[in-house]
Write a protein that holds these residues in place. Structure first.
Motif, PDB file in Angstrom:
ATOM      1  N   ARG A   1      12.586  11.830  29.801  1.00  0.00           N
ATOM      2  CA  ARG A   1      13.349  12.690  29.224  1.00  0.00           C
ATOM      3  C   ARG A   1      14.241  12.086  28.141  1.00  0.00           C
ATOM      4  NH1 ARG A   1      13.540  13.830  35.090  1.00  0.00           N
ATOM      5  NH2 ARG A   1      15.145  12.382  35.385  1.00  0.00           N
TER       6      ARG A   1
ATOM      7  N   ASP B   1      15.106  20.738  31.236  1.00  0.00           N
ATOM      8  CA  ASP B   1      14.726  19.275  31.698  1.00  0.00           C
ATOM      9  C   ASP B   1      13.300  19.242  32.445  1.00  0.00           C
ATOM     10  OD1 ASP B   1      17.303  18.996  30.919  1.00  0.00           O
ATOM     11  OD2 ASP B   1      17.982  18.685  33.402  1.00  0.00           O
TER      12      ASP B   1
ATOM     13  N   ASP C   1      14.223  17.375  27.553  1.00  0.00           N
ATOM     14  CA  ASP C   1      15.638  17.436  27.613  1.00  0.00           C
ATOM     15  C   ASP C   1      16.295  17.923  26.391  1.00  0.00           C
ATOM     16  OD1 ASP C   1      17.982  17.560  28.978  1.00  0.00           O
ATOM     17  OD2 ASP C   1      18.340  15.315  29.112  1.00  0.00           O
TER      18      ASP C   1
ATOM     19  N   TRP D   1      13.040  13.439  24.320  1.00  0.00           N
ATOM     20  CA  TRP D   1      14.016  14.394  24.746  1.00  0.00           C
ATOM     21  C   TRP D   1      13.873  15.756  23.751  1.00  0.00           C
ATOM     22  CZ3 TRP D   1      17.115  16.533  20.816  1.00  0.00           C
ATOM     23  CH2 TRP D   1      17.123  15.475  19.804  1.00  0.00           C
TER      24      TRP D   1
END
Length: 242
Positions: A99, A117, A107, A103
């Motif tokens: 994450r 997420d 995320d 990202w």
């Protein structure tokens, strides 16, 4: 013409390298087994209402598989005889690393506890969807990309045994038609392949596979799937970069 002794040695070294990498990429099977009781759901394909996440996964929960250019399915053939392992206690740390470092997909809003997420149950859906013959091509692509990213991440946090891979490792994509054009070179690094696909992501990582997408044509998505599955099986990686 008989190959020179040095050429033969290089060929044997290259084949040996690929064989060692083929044994290293079964790590994802262990992740799937560890997650198998954490969640269930359906991955939706473009032409059907739902695909069972357990389809074609009862005997082999790995997504490292072979696929022909004329098929939209990735068969979940086993490739785990000598698999390295990830300690189940490390899965939370592995997901947190993914994450944080990747990202853009896992995320995107950079906020914890939101619907984009990557979670253990969502990872289960991604990998099971990739192994389903009914899964949409974009689901297969996300599954194969996630497999590569998990291997990179498990190396980075020291959670895997056996052969490791790092961003600086090199590939040979010349055996996949259209791959040199897609990635801009015949021997891109592992990091280059991953960055290319992350850059093409234009979806949203909810629990609904219909929201997962890449800004590539179907043809380019198939090329990317074939490259990633070849990498995940160890066939297309020529050096680890670690």
């Amino acid at each position: 013409m008989t190959p020179s002794r040095s050429t033969g040695a290089r060929d044997r070294t290259r084949r040996g390298t690929r064989a060692r990498f083929a044994a290293a990429f079964g790590v994802i099977a262990v992740v799937v087994l560890a997650l198998s009781t954490l969640g269930s759901g359906a991955i939706l394909s473009p032409n059907s209402s739902a695909v069972s996440p357990t389809a074609n996964t009862a005997s082999s929960p790995t997504v490292n598989a072979s696929s022909s250019p004329n098929s939209s399915a990735v068969s979940p053939t086993a490739n785990t005889a000598s698999s390295p392992t990830i300690d189940a206690k490390s899965i939370d740390g592995l997901l947190a690393y993914v994450r944080r470092e990747y990202w853009e997909i896992y995320d995107a809003d950079r906020s914890p506890g939101t619907d984009d997420d990557l979670t253990s149950s969502k990872l289960d859906l991604i990998l099971k969807g990739a192994a389903s013959t009914d899964a949409a091509l974009k689901v297969q692509l996300l599954g194969q990309l996630t497999t590569t990213i998990l291997d990179l991440s498990s190396t980075a946090i020291g959670a895997a045994s056996g052969e490791r891979i790092c961003d600086a490792g090199h590939t040979d994509v010349t055996g996949v038609a259209g791959a040199t054009e897609l990635f801009g070179e015949a021997h891109p690094t592992i990091g280059t392949v991953v960055a290319n696909l992350i850059g093409a992501w234009n979806g949203h990582l909810t629990n609904d596979g219909r929201a997962w997408s890449f800004g590539y044509s179907e043809a380019k998505q198939m090329v990317a799937v074939l490259v990633l599955e070849g990498m995940n099986a160890g066939r297309l990686i020529t050096s680890s970069g670690c």
